[in-house]
Design an enzyme around this catalytic site. Sequence first.
Site, PDB file in Angstrom:
ATOM      1  CG  ASN A 126     -80.114-106.874  -2.592  1.00 25.89           C
ATOM      2  OD1 ASN A 126     -80.696-107.900  -2.952  1.00 25.89           O
ATOM      3  ND2 ASN A 126     -79.801-105.923  -3.439  1.00 25.89           N
TER       4      ASN A 126
ATOM      5  CE  LYS B 191     -82.501-120.550  -2.246  1.00 29.60           C
ATOM      6  NZ  LYS B 191     -82.211-119.754  -1.022  1.00 29.60           N
TER       7      LYS B 191
ATOM      8  CB  SER C 156     -81.541-114.799   0.744  1.00 30.86           C
ATOM      9  OG  SER C 156     -80.442-115.023   1.590  1.00 30.86           O
TER      10      SER C 156
ATOM     11  CB  ALA D 288     -69.473-116.212  -8.640  1.00 28.10           C
ATOM     12  CB  THR D 289     -74.548-117.388  -7.360  1.00 26.35           C
ATOM     13  OG1 THR D 289     -73.742-116.933  -6.296  1.00 26.35           O
ATOM     14  CG2 THR D 289     -75.413-118.529  -6.896  1.00 26.35           C
TER      15      THR D 289
ATOM     16  CG  LEU E  15     -82.172-127.810 -24.067  1.00 32.32           C
ATOM     17  CD1 LEU E  15     -82.924-128.382 -25.265  1.00 32.32           C
ATOM     18  CD2 LEU E  15     -81.049-126.895 -24.575  1.00 32.32           C
TER      19      LEU E  15
ATOM     20  CB  CYS F  41     -78.041-104.970  -8.056  1.00 35.24           C
ATOM     21  SG  CYS F  41     -79.721-104.446  -8.427  1.00 35.24           S
TER      22      CYS F  41
ATOM     23  CD  GLU G 136     -72.234-106.167  -6.637  1.00 40.70           C
ATOM     24  OE1 GLU G 136     -72.152-107.398  -6.494  1.00 40.70           O
ATOM     25  OE2 GLU G 136     -73.287-105.590  -6.956  1.00 40.70           O
TER      26      GLU G 136
ATOM     27  CE  LYS H  89     -69.220-103.413 -19.473  1.00 42.64           C
ATOM     28  NZ  LYS H  89     -68.019-102.551 -19.453  1.00 42.64           N
TER      29      LYS H  89
ATOM     30  N   GLY I 250     -75.659-109.368 -16.211  1.00 38.07           N
ATOM     31  CA  GLY I 250     -76.837-110.216 -16.351  1.00 38.07           C
ATOM     32  C   GLY I 250     -77.233-110.533 -17.768  1.00 38.07           C
TER      33      GLY I 250
ATOM     34  CD  GLU J 149     -86.269-110.044 -12.930  1.00 35.44           C
ATOM     35  OE1 GLU J 149     -85.679-109.308 -12.133  1.00 35.44           O
ATOM     36  OE2 GLU J 149     -86.680-111.183 -12.650  1.00 35.44           O
TER      37      GLU J 149
HETATM   38  P1  NAD Z   1     -76.040-114.983  -3.930  1.00 32.50           P
HETATM   39  O1  NAD Z   1     -75.749-115.231  -5.364  1.00 32.50           O
HETATM   40  O2  NAD Z   1     -75.095-115.487  -2.919  1.00 32.50           O
HETATM   41  O3  NAD Z   1     -77.456-115.590  -3.517  1.00 32.50           O
HETATM   42  C1  NAD Z   1     -78.640-115.267  -4.216  1.00 32.50           C
HETATM   43  C2  NAD Z   1     -79.626-116.402  -4.066  1.00 32.50           C
HETATM   44  O4  NAD Z   1     -79.108-117.563  -4.728  1.00 32.50           O
HETATM   45  C3  NAD Z   1     -79.907-116.838  -2.630  1.00 32.50           C
HETATM   46  O5  NAD Z   1     -81.278-117.165  -2.488  1.00 32.50           O
HETATM   47  C4  NAD Z   1     -79.040-118.084  -2.484  1.00 32.50           C
HETATM   48  O6  NAD Z   1     -79.528-118.963  -1.500  1.00 32.50           O
HETATM   49  C5  NAD Z   1     -79.143-118.686  -3.870  1.00 32.50           C
HETATM   50  N1  NAD Z   1     -78.034-119.568  -4.275  1.00 32.50           N
HETATM   51  C6  NAD Z   1     -76.759-119.581  -3.843  1.00 32.50           C
HETATM   52  N2  NAD Z   1     -76.045-120.533  -4.473  1.00 32.50           N
HETATM   53  C7  NAD Z   1     -76.893-121.140  -5.345  1.00 32.50           C
HETATM   54  C8  NAD Z   1     -76.762-122.185  -6.300  1.00 32.50           C
HETATM   55  N3  NAD Z   1     -75.598-122.823  -6.495  1.00 32.50           N
HETATM   56  N4  NAD Z   1     -77.834-122.529  -7.034  1.00 32.50           N
HETATM   57  C9  NAD Z   1     -79.006-121.904  -6.883  1.00 32.50           C
HETATM   58  N5  NAD Z   1     -79.208-120.904  -5.982  1.00 32.50           N
HETATM   59  C10 NAD Z   1     -78.157-120.528  -5.233  1.00 32.50           C
HETATM   60  O7  NAD Z   1     -76.248-113.411  -3.843  1.00 32.50           O
HETATM   61  P2  NAD Z   1     -76.410-112.534  -2.548  1.00 32.50           P
HETATM   62  O8  NAD Z   1     -75.061-112.362  -1.946  1.00 32.50           O
HETATM   63  O9  NAD Z   1     -77.527-113.097  -1.727  1.00 32.50           O
HETATM   64  O10 NAD Z   1     -76.924-111.148  -3.178  1.00 32.50           O
HETATM   65  C11 NAD Z   1     -76.125-110.072  -3.490  1.00 32.50           C
HETATM   66  C12 NAD Z   1     -75.863-110.015  -4.979  1.00 32.50           C
HETATM   67  O11 NAD Z   1     -77.100-109.888  -5.700  1.00 32.50           O
HETATM   68  C13 NAD Z   1     -75.054-108.811  -5.384  1.00 32.50           C
HETATM   69  O12 NAD Z   1     -74.058-109.203  -6.292  1.00 32.50           O
HETATM   70  C14 NAD Z   1     -76.068-107.904  -6.071  1.00 32.50           C
HETATM   71  O13 NAD Z   1     -75.525-106.980  -6.977  1.00 32.50           O
HETATM   72  C15 NAD Z   1     -76.973-108.887  -6.704  1.00 32.50           C
HETATM   73  N6  NAD Z   1     -78.268-108.287  -7.028  1.00 32.50           N
HETATM   74  C16 NAD Z   1     -78.575-108.041  -8.346  1.00 32.50           C
HETATM   75  C17 NAD Z   1     -79.780-107.423  -8.676  1.00 32.50           C
HETATM   76  C18 NAD Z   1     -80.140-107.121 -10.111  1.00 32.50           C
HETATM   77  O14 NAD Z   1     -81.306-106.867 -10.388  1.00 32.50           O
HETATM   78  N7  NAD Z   1     -79.194-107.132 -11.025  1.00 32.50           N
HETATM   79  C19 NAD Z   1     -80.679-107.083  -7.667  1.00 32.50           C
HETATM   80  C20 NAD Z   1     -80.340-107.359  -6.345  1.00 32.50           C
HETATM   81  C21 NAD Z   1     -79.121-107.968  -6.037  1.00 32.50           C
END
Ligand code: NAD
Length: 497
Positions: free
Chosen positions: A167, A190, A192, A246-247, A259, A299, A401, A471, A474, A478
């Site tokens: 995003n 890495k 996306s 979830a990820t 660790l 987010c 969300e 909650k 995260g 940062e």
């Molecule tokens: P995503 O979790 O699907 O992917 C994020 C990144 O993780 C990608 O680079 C993906 O390739 C990688 N990834 C996926 N599975 C993985 C695994 N098992 N192990 C390691 N890496 C893995 O998220 P998304 O759909 O790309 O992004 C949208 C989400 O990000 C939304 O929920 C949004 O709210 C959140 N977000 C949070 C913030 C914040 O600062 N809190 C900022 C931006 C986006």
Amino acid sequence: MHSPPHLSPHPLKYPTAQLSSMLMRIGGEETEAASGAWLDVINPATGEVLDRVPAGGKEVVDAAVAAAEQASAKWAAMSPRERGKILFHAAGAIREARGELARTLTREQGKPLPEAVDEVRGCANVLEFFASVSGCLSGDFIRLGAAGDGIVVREPLGVCGAIVPWNMPVILMGWKAGPALVAGNTFVLKPSSTTPLTTLAIAGLMEKAGLPPGVLNVVTGTGETAGRAIVAHPGIRKVSFTGNTATGLAVRQAAAPLLKEVTLELGGSDPMIVWRDADLPKAVDGALHGRFYNAGQVCNAVKRVYVHEEIASRFTEELLARVRSLKVGDGLSPSVNMGPIQNRAQLDRVAAQVDQLRERGEGRILSGGSRLRGPEHDRGFFYAPTLVTEPDPGAAILSEEVFGPVLPVMAVPDLETAITEANRSRYGLGASVWTRDLGVARAVFDRVQAGVVWVNRHLTVPPEIPFGGVKESGLGRENGVQAISRWTRAKSLFLGW
Ligand code: NAD
């Protein structure tokens, strides 16, 4: 008159220049994946293949970690301010190339060109901020009486990793790389797999600006391959992850046996509370900008509005007119102020969330509520800006969300209800209150469960201010000067004189 610049037509014109090649950057070299496999990068406005990047896996992460380890000793031995100076030059190079970088970002991510320029400029700002405070990294000296003295230094962790979503790929790269590099770590990042291009171009520019080879390595691949390999690599001491909850949980679990430190910036469902004394045009503008910026894929976007019942109908009417006037299309077109959803899977997810609300009769859809059709939209991943009123309190669009241009608005009779409803979420990233009453603002700040609270604005995240959620939004923070020491560990020296 009240349009934020991003949601207004934009007459920006930048030349289309060829950026550096879109191979991975490992140890300062452009690198292909050993497998010879590639991932297509799709333009979400047209559905066309824009470019392709190597489909890296464990082998490229191993190579990137080796390159980062090799660069580590020399980089760590520099003073933080010397490292900061290099980042400062890198920020200048990024700023200079913002036109080309922004075009690439729009083409791979979808956002309108002015928003892409904002994001690229934001990345430069973040690097400049961390460069400007690089000399602040310090330790402690502790007198221990007759026993002696203690000295505590902050040392870099070594090789660190970052995993970034689609995003806001460029600004998030800055949030992670800026403090980590100033602290003396070397890095494997890495992006996306759907938005790797601008990140790769920026890494190349940073090296041209003086960042030594191997200090910032960018690998491309899917989460299942390259992402998992970063989290599982024993040579990577900390991973900063941004993505969905979830990820994030899976990342934390995979990192635990090693660790490994993790920072998790996850999903959000930010409430916006509009009090009866609010400056109405400003609040309407805030809701429009807060929700539909980047097609709602932020987010900390406004994801739920709670408006005082005395002004609810005026607020909704004015917001509806503004939502209906949004021009949705290819972000490169000057008249467009909202782009497509970044990828097809996300478009399907958002469409399913709204369809469910409609099928269950859980709210009134005042505008939008479907994919956009027609010659301008058929090939891309476009969803209509959607306004929903009075959703059922149990509706999934309030508890989940919604990462897209869908805004539910609820009227509330009093502040107690607004705060209770705002907190009825498993998320706790940001929240805002729109009022002239300091008491109301203070009550919301004190009682709403969130990592950041805005008064009379939403969305803004300057690098000076720590950012992160509570909650299920995260773990860790940062940004802020403190971010640098979060990429270090304490090492203590005991002096027994
Ligand atoms: P995503 O979790 O699907 O992917 C994020 C990144 O993780 C990608 O680079 C993906 O390739 C990688 N990834 C996926 N599975 C993985 C695994 N098992 N192990 C390691 N890496 C893995 O998220 P998304 O759909 O790309 O992004 C949208 C989400 O990000 C939304 O929920 C949004 O709210 C959140 N977000 C949070 C913030 C914040 O600062 N809190 C900022 C931006 C986006």
